[in-house]
Design an enzyme around this catalytic site. Sequence first.
Site, PDB file in Angstrom:
ATOM      1  N   GLU A 213      14.568  -3.392   5.645  1.00  7.74           N
ATOM      2  CA  GLU A 213      15.904  -2.901   5.994  1.00  7.74           C
ATOM      3  C   GLU A 213      16.802  -2.823   4.760  1.00  7.74           C
ATOM      4  O   GLU A 213      17.592  -1.890   4.617  1.00  7.74           O
ATOM      5  CB  GLU A 213      16.517  -3.789   7.071  1.00  7.74           C
ATOM      6  CG  GLU A 213      15.785  -3.682   8.407  1.00  7.74           C
ATOM      7  CD  GLU A 213      16.472  -4.452   9.535  1.00  7.74           C
ATOM      8  OE1 GLU A 213      17.483  -5.110   9.256  1.00  7.74           O
ATOM      9  OE2 GLU A 213      15.981  -4.377  10.674  1.00  7.74           O
TER      10      GLU A 213
ATOM     11  N   ASP B 276      16.137 -22.099  13.119  1.00  9.53           N
ATOM     12  CA  ASP B 276      15.301 -22.121  11.918  1.00  9.53           C
ATOM     13  C   ASP B 276      14.966 -23.533  11.460  1.00  9.53           C
ATOM     14  O   ASP B 276      13.958 -23.752  10.794  1.00  9.53           O
ATOM     15  CB  ASP B 276      16.007 -21.386  10.770  1.00  9.53           C
ATOM     16  CG  ASP B 276      16.132 -19.895  11.030  1.00  9.53           C
ATOM     17  OD1 ASP B 276      15.546 -19.418  12.012  1.00  9.53           O
ATOM     18  OD2 ASP B 276      16.826 -19.217  10.249  1.00  9.53           O
TER      19      ASP B 276
ATOM     20  N   ALA C  39      16.733 -14.818  15.110  1.00 10.44           N
ATOM     21  CA  ALA C  39      17.861 -15.142  15.982  1.00 10.44           C
ATOM     22  C   ALA C  39      17.487 -15.303  17.459  1.00 10.44           C
ATOM     23  O   ALA C  39      17.989 -16.220  18.117  1.00 10.44           O
ATOM     24  CB  ALA C  39      18.959 -14.087  15.821  1.00 10.44           C
TER      25      ALA C  39
END
Length: 335
Positions: A92, A220, A236
């Site tokens: 990305e 995480d 997420a």
Amino acid sequence: MGSPLSIDHKNKEVKLDSSEVLQFDHLIVALGSTTADFGIPGVSEFTLGMKSVHEALTIRAEIMRRFEDLCRFEDETRLAITVIGGGPTGVEMAGAIAELIRGPLKSDQKQAAAQIDITIIEAGERLLPTFSPTLSKRTKKDLEKLGVKVLVGSPVAGVEHRKITLKDKQVLPSEITIWAAGVKGSDAMAQLSLPIAGNRVVVEPTMQVKNYPNIWALGDIAGALAKDGKPLPMVAPVAIQQGKFIAKQIKRLTQNKALTAFKYLDKGSMATIGRNKAIVQVKGIKIAGALAWLIWLWLHLFYLLGGRNKIGTMADWTWNYLTFDRGNRHIMDSY
């Protein structure tokens, strides 16, 4: 507004750097992650991370500052920008930089924009290894159409000022190096006297920290395992589901009910590459191209909080799409 210094497990207290002491009945540890350098020399000194607003502003400022240099000097100098890591984050980022160059920067100064080279480096044999091979191949093709040079099977041996050395001894010039190769649990967990395996806190299937039934960990920082025994991905959706789950677990305790084991529901994965370019994988369904890009946009819009934010974001996206303009060229140093 405080940072934890230590946990007093016996008295159920958390000591903060502000000299405050917070008592708790239940403590939830959600410290998140930090950049993992995998022991590669030069990563912390010579690469730009992507884990904070400060780092994001620094990346933008560095790209715009170097572009301004190209515009000012008007010589044959080339600007090499490298993204290390071929996962969704790296893909990305490389796509976003390519779109920035092809759109706003090319419009501002065509010659200077043409002197910028983008490379993405992946140690594995293909980009997006968690996606299907067909989507990985499509992603590589789309990035190359945007002008990104893709290097796979190219582990990095070291990073220095303005250059990268690969394991095969090849040396690549790199004025700006962005590290997107991986993350690890926050280093702050080491000082909290919690059981650690690798770089994550050890948790039971109930999401309670091992040996500490009143302390929970999620996201995480938590070493929760999937059905196949592998750690859950550091994304997420895992943290969101675990947060809701732990709330229900604590409620069950207050009602003297038995606790249950956490089960992650994988709703699929997606990554955006550029304008009208994205990939979506949900179980056996694989989508690429404009439809995947629209799905990506809609889901991100759906999860924004507040109607005003959604309307404003939609207006910005529409304007950017129609005009190819990103608007802000502000070069700002963040300290």
